[in-house]
Each structure stands twice: as structure tokens, then as C-alpha cells.
Design a protein around this motif. Sequence first.
Motif, PDB file in Angstrom:
ATOM      1  N   ASP A  12       0.868  -1.287  -0.216  1.00 53.00           N
ATOM      2  CA  ASP A  12      -0.115   0.076   0.023  1.00 53.00           C
ATOM      3  C   ASP A  12       0.844   1.165   0.110  1.00 53.00           C
ATOM      4  O   ASP A  12       1.881   1.465   0.766  1.00 53.00           O
ATOM      5  N   VAL A  13       0.561   2.190  -0.940  1.00 56.79           N
ATOM      6  CA  VAL A  13       1.033   3.390  -1.081  1.00 56.79           C
ATOM      7  C   VAL A  13      -0.039   4.587  -1.165  1.00 56.79           C
ATOM      8  O   VAL A  13      -0.841   4.308  -1.862  1.00 56.79           O
ATOM      9  N   ILE A  14       0.406   5.490  -0.015  1.00 58.12           N
ATOM     10  CA  ILE A  14      -0.595   6.717  -0.214  1.00 58.12           C
ATOM     11  C   ILE A  14      -0.111   7.821  -1.317  1.00 58.12           C
ATOM     12  O   ILE A  14       1.280   7.886  -1.424  1.00 58.12           O
ATOM     13  N   GLU A  15      -1.068   8.305  -2.285  1.00 62.91           N
ATOM     14  CA  GLU A  15      -0.609   8.980  -3.451  1.00 62.91           C
ATOM     15  C   GLU A  15      -1.195  10.439  -3.209  1.00 62.91           C
ATOM     16  O   GLU A  15      -2.458  10.513  -3.006  1.00 62.91           O
ATOM     17  N   CYS A  16      -0.183  11.612  -3.008  1.00 64.21           N
ATOM     18  CA  CYS A  16      -0.712  12.847  -2.845  1.00 64.21           C
ATOM     19  C   CYS A  16      -0.739  13.417  -4.377  1.00 64.21           C
ATOM     20  O   CYS A  16       0.404  13.429  -4.911  1.00 64.21           O
ATOM     21  N   THR A  17      -1.606  13.804  -5.017  1.00 68.31           N
ATOM     22  CA  THR A  17      -1.830  14.310  -6.369  1.00 68.31           C
ATOM     23  C   THR A  17      -2.157  16.078  -6.213  1.00 68.31           C
ATOM     24  O   THR A  17      -1.858  16.688  -7.415  1.00 68.31           O
ATOM     25  N   ALA A  18      -2.689  16.664  -5.358  1.00 74.23           N
ATOM     26  CA  ALA A  18      -3.009  17.987  -5.337  1.00 74.23           C
ATOM     27  C   ALA A  18      -3.183  18.320  -3.966  1.00 74.23           C
ATOM     28  O   ALA A  18      -3.440  17.541  -2.848  1.00 74.23           O
ATOM     29  N   LEU A  72       8.520   8.407   7.253  1.00 73.34           N
ATOM     30  CA  LEU A  72       7.763   8.103   6.030  1.00 73.34           C
ATOM     31  C   LEU A  72       9.041   7.634   5.072  1.00 73.34           C
ATOM     32  O   LEU A  72      10.010   8.382   5.104  1.00 73.34           O
ATOM     33  N   ARG A  73       8.781   6.986   3.962  1.00 73.94           N
ATOM     34  CA  ARG A  73       9.284   6.941   2.832  1.00 73.94           C
ATOM     35  C   ARG A  73       8.664   7.602   1.738  1.00 73.94           C
ATOM     36  O   ARG A  73       7.626   6.990   1.451  1.00 73.94           O
ATOM     37  N   ALA A  74       9.314   8.800   1.488  1.00 78.98           N
ATOM     38  CA  ALA A  74       8.500   9.314   0.188  1.00 78.98           C
ATOM     39  C   ALA A  74       9.124   9.483  -1.110  1.00 78.98           C
ATOM     40  O   ALA A  74      10.396   9.657  -0.937  1.00 78.98           O
ATOM     41  N   ALA A  75       8.436   9.348  -2.277  1.00 79.22           N
ATOM     42  CA  ALA A  75       8.978   9.267  -3.512  1.00 79.22           C
ATOM     43  C   ALA A  75       8.242  10.410  -4.053  1.00 79.22           C
ATOM     44  O   ALA A  75       6.907  10.625  -3.895  1.00 79.22           O
ATOM     45  N   ALA A  76       9.006  11.471  -4.474  1.00 78.29           N
ATOM     46  CA  ALA A  76       8.584  12.438  -5.232  1.00 78.29           C
ATOM     47  C   ALA A  76       8.640  12.556  -6.707  1.00 78.29           C
ATOM     48  O   ALA A  76       9.794  12.160  -7.101  1.00 78.29           O
ATOM     49  N   VAL A  77       7.654  12.973  -7.539  1.00 80.03           N
ATOM     50  CA  VAL A  77       7.992  12.832  -8.852  1.00 80.03           C
ATOM     51  C   VAL A  77       7.933  14.183  -9.312  1.00 80.03           C
ATOM     52  O   VAL A  77       6.929  14.833  -9.488  1.00 80.03           O
ATOM     53  N   PHE A  78       8.943  14.602 -10.020  1.00 79.07           N
ATOM     54  CA  PHE A  78       9.102  15.890 -10.634  1.00 79.07           C
ATOM     55  C   PHE A  78       9.412  15.749 -12.385  1.00 79.07           C
ATOM     56  O   PHE A  78       9.748  14.695 -12.825  1.00 79.07           O
ATOM     57  N   ASP A  79       8.913  16.811 -13.122  1.00 80.74           N
ATOM     58  CA  ASP A  79       9.112  16.892 -14.529  1.00 80.74           C
ATOM     59  C   ASP A  79      10.618  16.913 -14.997  1.00 80.74           C
ATOM     60  O   ASP A  79      11.222  17.912 -14.353  1.00 80.74           O
ATOM     61  N   ALA A 118      10.054  -1.322   0.766  1.00 80.89           N
ATOM     62  CA  ALA A 118       9.106  -1.690   1.950  1.00 80.89           C
ATOM     63  C   ALA A 118       9.557  -2.751   2.598  1.00 80.89           C
ATOM     64  O   ALA A 118      10.255  -3.528   2.497  1.00 80.89           O
ATOM     65  N   VAL A 119       9.245  -2.450   4.069  1.00 83.09           N
ATOM     66  CA  VAL A 119       9.697  -3.259   5.064  1.00 83.09           C
ATOM     67  C   VAL A 119       9.255  -4.882   4.735  1.00 83.09           C
ATOM     68  O   VAL A 119       7.853  -4.781   4.789  1.00 83.09           O
ATOM     69  N   GLN A 120      10.099  -5.863   4.552  1.00 78.36           N
ATOM     70  CA  GLN A 120       9.789  -7.288   4.477  1.00 78.36           C
ATOM     71  C   GLN A 120       9.554  -7.835   5.944  1.00 78.36           C
ATOM     72  O   GLN A 120      10.558  -7.812   6.711  1.00 78.36           O
ATOM     73  N   PRO A 121       8.659  -8.701   6.037  1.00 78.04           N
ATOM     74  CA  PRO A 121       8.446  -9.435   7.335  1.00 78.04           C
ATOM     75  C   PRO A 121       9.783 -10.489   7.349  1.00 78.04           C
ATOM     76  O   PRO A 121      10.114 -10.757   6.282  1.00 78.04           O
ATOM     77  N   ASP A 122       9.973 -10.829   8.606  1.00 80.24           N
ATOM     78  CA  ASP A 122      11.174 -11.789   8.716  1.00 80.24           C
ATOM     79  C   ASP A 122      10.641 -12.956   8.412  1.00 80.24           C
ATOM     80  O   ASP A 122       9.358 -13.233   8.576  1.00 80.24           O
ATOM     81  N   ALA A 123      11.515 -13.804   7.626  1.00 79.29           N
ATOM     82  CA  ALA A 123      11.030 -15.184   6.992  1.00 79.29           C
ATOM     83  C   ALA A 123      11.861 -16.234   7.880  1.00 79.29           C
ATOM     84  O   ALA A 123      12.324 -16.961   7.508  1.00 79.29           O
ATOM     85  N   THR A 124      11.395 -15.963   8.937  1.00 80.60           N
ATOM     86  CA  THR A 124      11.921 -17.167  10.253  1.00 80.60           C
ATOM     87  C   THR A 124      10.856 -18.189  10.434  1.00 80.60           C
ATOM     88  O   THR A 124       9.705 -17.806  10.221  1.00 80.60           O
TER      89      THR A 124
END
Length: 124
Positions: A12-18, A72-79, A118-124
Motif C-alpha cells: 500500500d502506498v498513499i499518493e498525493c496528487t494535489a 515515512l519513505r516518500a518518493a516525489a515525481v518531478f518533471d 518496503a519493510v519485509q517481514p522476517d522469513a523465520t
Amino acid sequence: MQFQLVPNFDPDVIECTAGITDVRDSMELAYACSDADTDLLLIHAGALPSEFFQLRTGFAGEFVQRLVNSRLRAAAVFDPVGSYPERFCEFLLEARRHPQFRAFDSPRDALAWLAASAVQPDAT
């Protein structure tokens, strides 16, 4: 502000458009992420006010720092061909390597980075 979950995307990712108008909007985005049980955020340049692109205002630095402080880990998209001020272009170069707030030229690349970070759950 306009934000939503990115449709048909895992994790899941929250997307802010405006609608970002104030540095305090970073907290609303943090709350939206928390409500969606995610720490992943995608921001489109069109959502940011003109003050963000003028580094002398301090908006970009404070806004990004608040996102980082909210873990938060945020990715911003620029022209990629945008006519940004020279100092802002320097900011973008640095942001392409930042561990928590990263700048991208396309939503596809931004989402790929968010999915990989994304944080992956431990595979133990």
C-alpha cells in the motif's frame, strides 16, 4: 489536499496528487499513511506549492524534514524537463540519493523504489 491509496499496487502506498499548501500538510499525509497502515508516500510535483521550488523560503527543507521525522519513505515525481530554479535542481540531485525522500522522473520508477524499500517481514 487530494490523496488516496495507489490502486492495484502492493504494498500500500498513499499518493498525493494535489493540494499541499503548508508545511503542516506533511502531518496530514503522515496521518493518512498511518490510517492506511503504510509508511510509503508518493507525491506528485503538481501537488506542491510554488514555495517548495524556491529553496530560500525553507518550505522544501522543512516539509521533507517533517516527512523524515514521521518515518515515512516518500518518493516525489518531478518533471524531468521542468524549468526549475538552479538551486532547486541541485536539491533534486541530492534527493535522488536520499534514503527516505527520493526524487524521480516517473511515477513508475518512484513506485518501484517504494516497493523495494518496503519493510519485509522476517522469513523465520
